[in-house]
Design a protein around this motif. Structure first.
Motif, mmCIF file in Angstrom:
data_model
loop_
_atom_site.group_PDB
_atom_site.id
_atom_site.type_symbol
_atom_site.label_atom_id
_atom_site.label_comp_id
_atom_site.label_asym_id
_atom_site.label_seq_id
_atom_site.Cartn_x
_atom_site.Cartn_y
_atom_site.Cartn_z
ATOM 1 N N GLU A 188 50.738 36.333 66.208
ATOM 2 C CA GLU A 188 51.510 35.325 65.368
ATOM 3 C C GLU A 188 51.545 35.648 63.807
ATOM 4 N N GLY A 189 52.222 34.985 63.140
ATOM 5 C CA GLY A 189 51.938 35.187 61.781
ATOM 6 C C GLY A 189 53.184 35.156 60.920
ATOM 7 N N GLN A 190 53.086 35.221 59.603
ATOM 8 C CA GLN A 190 54.134 35.316 58.662
ATOM 9 C C GLN A 190 54.326 36.478 57.686
ATOM 10 N N VAL A 191 55.602 36.776 57.340
ATOM 11 C CA VAL A 191 55.808 38.036 56.506
ATOM 12 C C VAL A 191 56.087 37.400 55.049
ATOM 13 N N ARG A 192 55.692 37.742 54.041
ATOM 14 C CA ARG A 192 55.991 37.109 52.642
ATOM 15 C C ARG A 192 55.728 38.215 51.779
ATOM 16 N N ASP A 193 56.320 37.824 50.426
ATOM 17 C CA ASP A 193 56.267 38.400 49.320
ATOM 18 C C ASP A 193 54.766 38.373 48.685
ATOM 19 N N ILE A 194 54.313 39.261 47.732
ATOM 20 C CA ILE A 194 53.153 39.098 47.274
ATOM 21 C C ILE A 194 52.839 37.837 46.499
ATOM 22 N N ASP A 195 54.117 37.131 46.111
ATOM 23 C CA ASP A 195 54.038 35.941 45.345
ATOM 24 C C ASP A 195 54.017 34.648 46.367
ATOM 25 N N ASP A 239 61.906 34.496 61.507
ATOM 26 C CA ASP A 239 62.521 33.410 61.391
ATOM 27 C C ASP A 239 62.967 32.871 59.834
ATOM 28 N N ASN A 240 63.552 31.809 59.695
ATOM 29 C CA ASN A 240 63.764 31.445 58.329
ATOM 30 C C ASN A 240 62.727 31.269 57.408
ATOM 31 N N ASP A 241 61.444 31.169 58.140
ATOM 32 C CA ASP A 241 60.248 30.826 57.321
ATOM 33 C C ASP A 241 59.328 32.073 57.318
ATOM 34 N N GLY A 242 59.978 33.256 57.661
ATOM 35 C CA GLY A 242 59.336 34.558 57.736
ATOM 36 C C GLY A 242 58.249 34.503 58.892
ATOM 37 N N ARG A 243 58.322 33.773 59.920
ATOM 38 C CA ARG A 243 57.328 33.525 60.992
ATOM 39 C C ARG A 243 58.011 34.407 62.319
ATOM 40 N N ARG A 302 45.105 35.547 75.018
ATOM 41 C CA ARG A 302 44.413 35.674 73.885
ATOM 42 C C ARG A 302 45.464 35.340 72.719
ATOM 43 N N ARG A 303 44.942 34.712 71.462
ATOM 44 C CA ARG A 303 46.035 34.430 70.456
ATOM 45 C C ARG A 303 45.185 34.984 69.104
ATOM 46 N N ALA A 304 45.942 35.711 68.396
ATOM 47 C CA ALA A 304 45.442 36.047 67.068
ATOM 48 C C ALA A 304 46.575 35.822 65.857
ATOM 49 N N THR A 305 46.259 35.346 64.721
ATOM 50 C CA THR A 305 47.071 35.269 63.736
ATOM 51 C C THR A 305 46.872 36.547 62.397
ATOM 52 N N TYR A 306 47.963 36.996 62.051
ATOM 53 C CA TYR A 306 47.906 37.964 61.194
ATOM 54 C C TYR A 306 49.201 37.779 60.105
ATOM 55 N N ASP A 307 48.783 37.613 58.868
ATOM 56 C CA ASP A 307 50.112 37.402 57.899
ATOM 57 C C ASP A 307 50.276 38.946 57.244
ATOM 58 N N PHE A 308 51.492 39.162 56.906
ATOM 59 C CA PHE A 308 51.669 40.394 56.020
ATOM 60 C C PHE A 308 52.342 40.091 54.682
#
Length: 283
Positions: free
Chosen positions: A138-145, A184-188, A272-278
């Motif tokens: 699980e995680g989130q995709v976001r801009d570099i800002d 989703d709407n929060d990039g998750r 097993r659960r892991a978090t990684y954002d992009f």
């Protein structure tokens, strides 16, 4: 230490990789390269080969053996495999020097486009009796800002618990453990799957013969392939590995980076659960 596995044939994998690469090239379009650039790069490659021949006093029998090997690589369709395992990581390193955002690494030869589109919280397509330890990434995709990127695509694919990829092993159903997850709407996103196994690249073809002759091993550590896309942003292609996994420190493809190693935790249910954002930079 893992033992040698029964692998799909090199010819079969090579043919699939070649077909996938050609389809990908048509979809992405060919690069228009300046003739001066071609001349400079090819001349440098040939100079490197010439230097190696002189430095190691290569004989005519060795030269003829190399020619025969090169012909066999082409006949079996193994050029995508060979290039992706032994060369792509350097191209990626050079390219990434001028890039921001999440660390990338090699795509490898096993990507297949046009997979099933899935909601932000989902399970990857799999067999009813799919073996392996359940895993949630699980995680989130976001801009570099830091701005979340709704509707971004997390294109994910990986080997099964035996180290086989769908589309490249005849016993694995089409589309197995592959999917395009839309944030989703929060990039998750939260992707349910199984933890893949390490695998060896096909060893019965010319690439395997080279590895054996050089005394190298043919193994890649367990990993998830991920390609993250969002409109107006540079696509990131990367792989996520698992802390403590076999071959992590001696990947035959030299694609492991410390920033890409996950540390999944058991949630008490056997999953097993892991978090990684992009983070994606503007295109």
């Amino acid at each position: 230490m893992s033992t040698t596995q029964q692998s799909p044939t090199a010819a079969g994998s090579g043919a699939s990789a070649t077909e996938a690469f050609r389809a990908s090239k048509e979809r992405r379009g060919g690069a228009n390269v300046d003739p001066e650039r071609v001349s400079a790069v090819v001349a440098a490659i040939l100079q490197g080969v010439h230097s190696a021949i002189r430095e190691h006093n290569v004989t005519y029998p060795e030269f003829q053996a190399a020619k025969a090997w090169l012909m066999e690589v082409g006949e079996t369709g193994e050029w995508p495999l060979f290039m992706d395992v032994f060369i792509e990581h350097v191209v990626e390193e050079v390219t990434s020097e001028q890039q921001q955002g999440t660390k990338g690494t090699i795509e490898g030869p096993y990507y297949l486009p046009d997979q099933a589109r899935l909601e932000s919280t989902c399970q990857l397509p799999r067999r009813d009796d799919e073996k392996g330890t359940p895993l949630v990434l699980e995680g989130q995709v976001r801009d570099i800002d830091g701005t979340p990127l709704a509707g971004a695509e997390v294109d994910i694919w990986h080997a099964d618990d035996d180290g086989y990829y769908s589309g490249f092993a005849p016993q694995v159903p089409e589309g197995n453990l592959r999917g395009v997850v839309v944030t989703d709407n929060d990039g998750r996103f939260a992707i349910g799957t199984i933890q893949p196994a390490p695998y060896q690249i096909p060893t019965d073809g010319p690439t395997g013969k080279l590895i054996e002759a050089a005394g190298w091993h043919p193994w890649r550590p367990a990993h998830l392939h991920i390609m993250v896309r969002a409109e107006g942003h540079r696509t990131i292609t990367t792989q996520l590995y698992f802390a403590g996994g076999e071959w992590l420190d001696s990947d035959v493809a030299e694609a492991v980076k410390p920033e890409l190693v996950l540390e999944p935790q058991d949630d008490g249910s056997g999953t097993r659960r892991a978090t990684y954002d992009f983070e994606l930079e503007p295109a």
